[in-house]
Design a protein around this motif. Structure first.
Motif, mmCIF file in Angstrom:
data_model
loop_
_atom_site.group_PDB
_atom_site.id
_atom_site.type_symbol
_atom_site.label_atom_id
_atom_site.label_comp_id
_atom_site.label_asym_id
_atom_site.label_seq_id
_atom_site.Cartn_x
_atom_site.Cartn_y
_atom_site.Cartn_z
ATOM 1 N N TRP A 95 11.781 -3.296 8.915
ATOM 2 C CA TRP A 95 10.484 -2.778 8.533
ATOM 3 C C TRP A 95 9.586 -2.840 9.752
ATOM 4 O O TRP A 95 9.728 -3.742 10.569
ATOM 5 C CB TRP A 95 9.885 -3.616 7.397
ATOM 6 N N ASP A 96 8.716 -1.880 9.915
ATOM 7 C CA ASP A 96 7.829 -1.911 11.062
ATOM 8 C C ASP A 96 6.449 -1.420 10.638
ATOM 9 O O ASP A 96 6.261 -0.979 9.504
ATOM 10 C CB ASP A 96 8.390 -1.060 12.204
ATOM 11 N N TRP A 97 5.508 -1.473 11.578
ATOM 12 C CA TRP A 97 4.132 -1.155 11.213
ATOM 13 C C TRP A 97 3.963 0.292 10.792
ATOM 14 O O TRP A 97 3.113 0.613 9.959
ATOM 15 C CB TRP A 97 3.180 -1.510 12.355
ATOM 16 N N LYS A 98 4.804 1.176 11.308
ATOM 17 C CA LYS A 98 4.656 2.587 10.924
ATOM 18 C C LYS A 98 5.049 2.807 9.467
ATOM 19 O O LYS A 98 4.390 3.534 8.725
ATOM 20 C CB LYS A 98 5.522 3.481 11.819
ATOM 21 N N ARG A 99 6.148 2.156 9.059
ATOM 22 C CA ARG A 99 6.554 2.268 7.656
ATOM 23 C C ARG A 99 5.533 1.593 6.747
ATOM 24 O O ARG A 99 5.202 2.103 5.679
ATOM 25 C CB ARG A 99 7.947 1.667 7.465
ATOM 26 N N ALA A 100 5.036 0.480 7.203
ATOM 27 C CA ALA A 100 4.020 -0.236 6.415
ATOM 28 C C ALA A 100 2.754 0.605 6.274
ATOM 29 O O ALA A 100 2.152 0.690 5.205
ATOM 30 C CB ALA A 100 3.696 -1.578 7.072
ATOM 31 N N LEU A 101 2.390 1.253 7.369
ATOM 32 C CA LEU A 101 1.203 2.108 7.347
ATOM 33 C C LEU A 101 1.411 3.295 6.397
ATOM 34 O O LEU A 101 0.482 3.727 5.710
ATOM 35 C CB LEU A 101 0.917 2.608 8.770
ATOM 36 N N THR A 102 2.653 3.799 6.357
ATOM 37 C CA THR A 102 2.959 4.877 5.415
ATOM 38 C C THR A 102 2.737 4.409 3.984
ATOM 39 O O THR A 102 2.133 5.123 3.174
ATOM 40 C CB THR A 102 4.425 5.342 5.581
ATOM 41 N N VAL A 103 3.219 3.203 3.678
ATOM 42 C CA VAL A 103 3.001 2.649 2.334
ATOM 43 C C VAL A 103 1.500 2.610 2.034
ATOM 44 O O VAL A 103 1.045 3.050 0.977
ATOM 45 C CB VAL A 103 3.612 1.230 2.220
ATOM 46 N N ASN A 104 0.724 2.097 2.991
ATOM 47 C CA ASN A 104 -0.726 2.009 2.774
ATOM 48 C C ASN A 104 -1.324 3.363 2.433
ATOM 49 O O ASN A 104 -2.108 3.504 1.502
ATOM 50 C CB ASN A 104 -1.417 1.500 4.044
ATOM 51 N N HIS A 105 -0.928 4.381 3.196
ATOM 52 C CA HIS A 105 -1.599 5.666 3.031
ATOM 53 C C HIS A 105 -1.081 6.478 1.862
ATOM 54 O O HIS A 105 -1.844 7.203 1.226
ATOM 55 C CB HIS A 105 -1.568 6.453 4.342
ATOM 56 N N VAL A 106 0.213 6.350 1.571
ATOM 57 C CA VAL A 106 0.737 7.046 0.392
ATOM 58 C C VAL A 106 0.081 6.478 -0.865
ATOM 59 O O VAL A 106 -0.358 7.212 -1.751
ATOM 60 C CB VAL A 106 2.277 6.910 0.317
ATOM 61 N N THR A 107 -0.003 5.149 -0.934
ATOM 62 C CA THR A 107 -0.615 4.543 -2.114
ATOM 63 C C THR A 107 -2.099 4.885 -2.187
ATOM 64 O O THR A 107 -2.640 5.117 -3.262
ATOM 65 C CB THR A 107 -0.418 3.014 -2.134
ATOM 66 N N ASN A 108 -2.734 4.950 -1.027
ATOM 67 C CA ASN A 108 -4.153 5.341 -0.986
ATOM 68 C C ASN A 108 -4.347 6.741 -1.555
ATOM 69 O O ASN A 108 -5.249 6.986 -2.366
ATOM 70 C CB ASN A 108 -4.666 5.264 0.454
ATOM 71 N N ALA A 109 -3.461 7.659 -1.143
ATOM 72 C CA ALA A 109 -3.566 9.032 -1.632
ATOM 73 C C ALA A 109 -3.412 9.076 -3.148
ATOM 74 O O ALA A 109 -4.145 9.789 -3.841
ATOM 75 C CB ALA A 109 -2.505 9.905 -0.957
ATOM 76 N N PHE A 110 -2.462 8.297 -3.670
ATOM 77 C CA PHE A 110 -2.270 8.256 -5.120
ATOM 78 C C PHE A 110 -3.496 7.710 -5.825
ATOM 79 O O PHE A 110 -3.881 8.174 -6.892
ATOM 80 C CB PHE A 110 -1.040 7.396 -5.486
ATOM 81 N N TRP A 111 -4.086 6.697 -5.229
ATOM 82 C CA TRP A 111 -5.276 6.092 -5.826
ATOM 83 C C TRP A 111 -6.415 7.111 -5.892
ATOM 84 O O TRP A 111 -7.006 7.327 -6.948
ATOM 85 C CB TRP A 111 -5.706 4.853 -5.032
ATOM 86 N N VAL A 112 -6.686 7.737 -4.760
ATOM 87 C CA VAL A 112 -7.791 8.695 -4.711
ATOM 88 C C VAL A 112 -7.543 9.831 -5.703
ATOM 89 O O VAL A 112 -8.412 10.174 -6.511
ATOM 90 C CB VAL A 112 -7.971 9.253 -3.278
ATOM 91 N N ALA A 113 -6.328 10.378 -5.683
ATOM 92 C CA ALA A 113 -6.015 11.503 -6.575
ATOM 93 C C ALA A 113 -6.123 11.094 -8.046
ATOM 94 O O ALA A 113 -6.721 11.820 -8.850
ATOM 95 C CB ALA A 113 -4.611 12.025 -6.274
#
Lengths: 108, 242
Positions: B132-150
């Motif tokens: 696992w690395d920061w890029k994958r972790a950052l993807t998790v952050n932003h995908v979940t963020n998008a779901f939250w906003v939507a």
């Protein structure tokens, strides 16, 4: 139409929410931590997850009251055991949803 | 730590991130919809709801803010409340910082935006497991963020039309947290820490309203755990479940 006060509110909330997320990351990731702090931080995830989970399983209402018989808690027991046994995240989530749905149907 | 990622790498990062993030996304749907419905009833437009979700991205603080708006509370009071409600992120940010050593400050600042109870717990487990690395972790952050906003915006548009509590979806996040907790129980010391945190959290939550119990109980338990490790190293070294 969004009022300026509302934008101000969101900005204010955004800033005070961002700071606790940002400050430790910024301060701590750039240096070597003392051993005791690393060991302490190593225990934080188990502590936080427990502190997040248990009260929402055994308390209800506002103000909160102890409740040792509710669907959230009843479902949590087999789901937790399933997670211990299989260590499957997806399986645990799906089983939890299924049991919770069934509990809502049959136990009310 | 540069941006020279090939397309293949980028695809694999995105795929891994999304694959890891789905339980959180699923769990955010009912909560986001419920928030949108409430906010709409409090008089907020879908655009206003989206603005708050993007700028704040913190479920509990947003629920409280909408409730306070309904009672006519002032901006300062709501902002102060949001601050105290989200202080627990101090601990999460500290714990995850161990895995982001030396990352460029720009990326750290972006990463901080996406730290939630859910993304924190998930990413931390992945980091520890490796692969696992920061890029994958950052993807998790932003995908979940998008779901939250939507989800919050959709809730504001007409969430009342969507059947609530369908398929036990309300339990998705609890199921995820339970499994992530299991991953954390890597030895007797972690089990003891979890038990102390559970007991402290339940007691404090019954006595003190609000959610300060999360931070207080976690600090008490981690400190007690550290004490146990120092005072009784033999006990602390015991194995966990399995």
């Amino acid at each position: 139409m969004i009022e300026p006060e509302y934008i101000l509110l969101c900005l204010g909330m955004g800033i005070v929410t961002y700071i606790p997320r940002w400050a430790p990351l910024f301060a701590l990731s750039q240096r070597t931590l003392p051993r005791w702090l690393e060991e302490w931080l190593d225990l934080i995830p188990a502590a936080i997850l427990s502190a997040l989970i248990l009260p929402s399983l055994v308390t209800v209402g506002e103000p909160r009251q102890l409740s040792l018989w509710n669907n959230d808690l009843l479902v949590a027991v087999p789901v937790f055991l399933f997670a211990l046994r299989t260590r499957s995240l997806g399986g645990t989530v799906v089983l939890g949803m299924a049991l919770y749905w069934l509990a809502g149907k049959f136990l009310g | 730590m540069t941006d020279k990622t090939t397309t293949a790498e980028r695809t694999s990062i995105l795929k891994d991130g999304i694959r890891a993030a789905w339980p959180i996304c699923l769990g955010y749907i009912p909560i986001g919809l419920a928030f949108g419905v409430l906010a709409q009833k409090a008089g907020l437009s879908p655009l206003a709801i989206g603005l708050m979700s993007v700028l704040v991205f913190a479920g509990s603080a947003q629920f409280i803010a909408v409730a306070m708006l309904g009672t006519g509370a002032g901006i300062a009071a709501i902002v102060a409340t949001a601050f105290t409600v989200n202080l627990r992120h101090l601990l999460m940010s500290s714990a995850i910082s161990v895995y982001l050593k030396g990352l460029h400050k720009r990326w750290l600042s972006l990463f901080a935006y996406g730290i939630t109870d859910e993304s924190f717990a998930l990413n931390l487990v992945r980091f520890r497991e490796g692969n696992w690395d920061w890029k994958r972790a950052l993807t998790v952050n932003h995908v979940t963020n998008a779901f939250w906003v939507a989800s919050t915006v959709i809730g504001g548009l007409g969430g009342a039309l969507i059947p609530a509590h369908a398929f036990g979806i309300d339990y998705a996040l609890m199921g995820m947290f339970l499994c992530l907790l299991v991953y954390q129980l890597r030895g007797r010391l972690y089990v003891l820490t979890g038990l102390i945190a559970s007991a402290a959290a339940v007691i404090i939550s019954l006595v003190i309203p609000g959610n300060s119990y999360i931070v207080t109980a976690s600090v008490i338990a981690a400190t007690a755990g550290l004490y146990i490790r120092r005072r009784w190293p033999r006990i602390a070294r015991g194995k966990g479940p399995r």
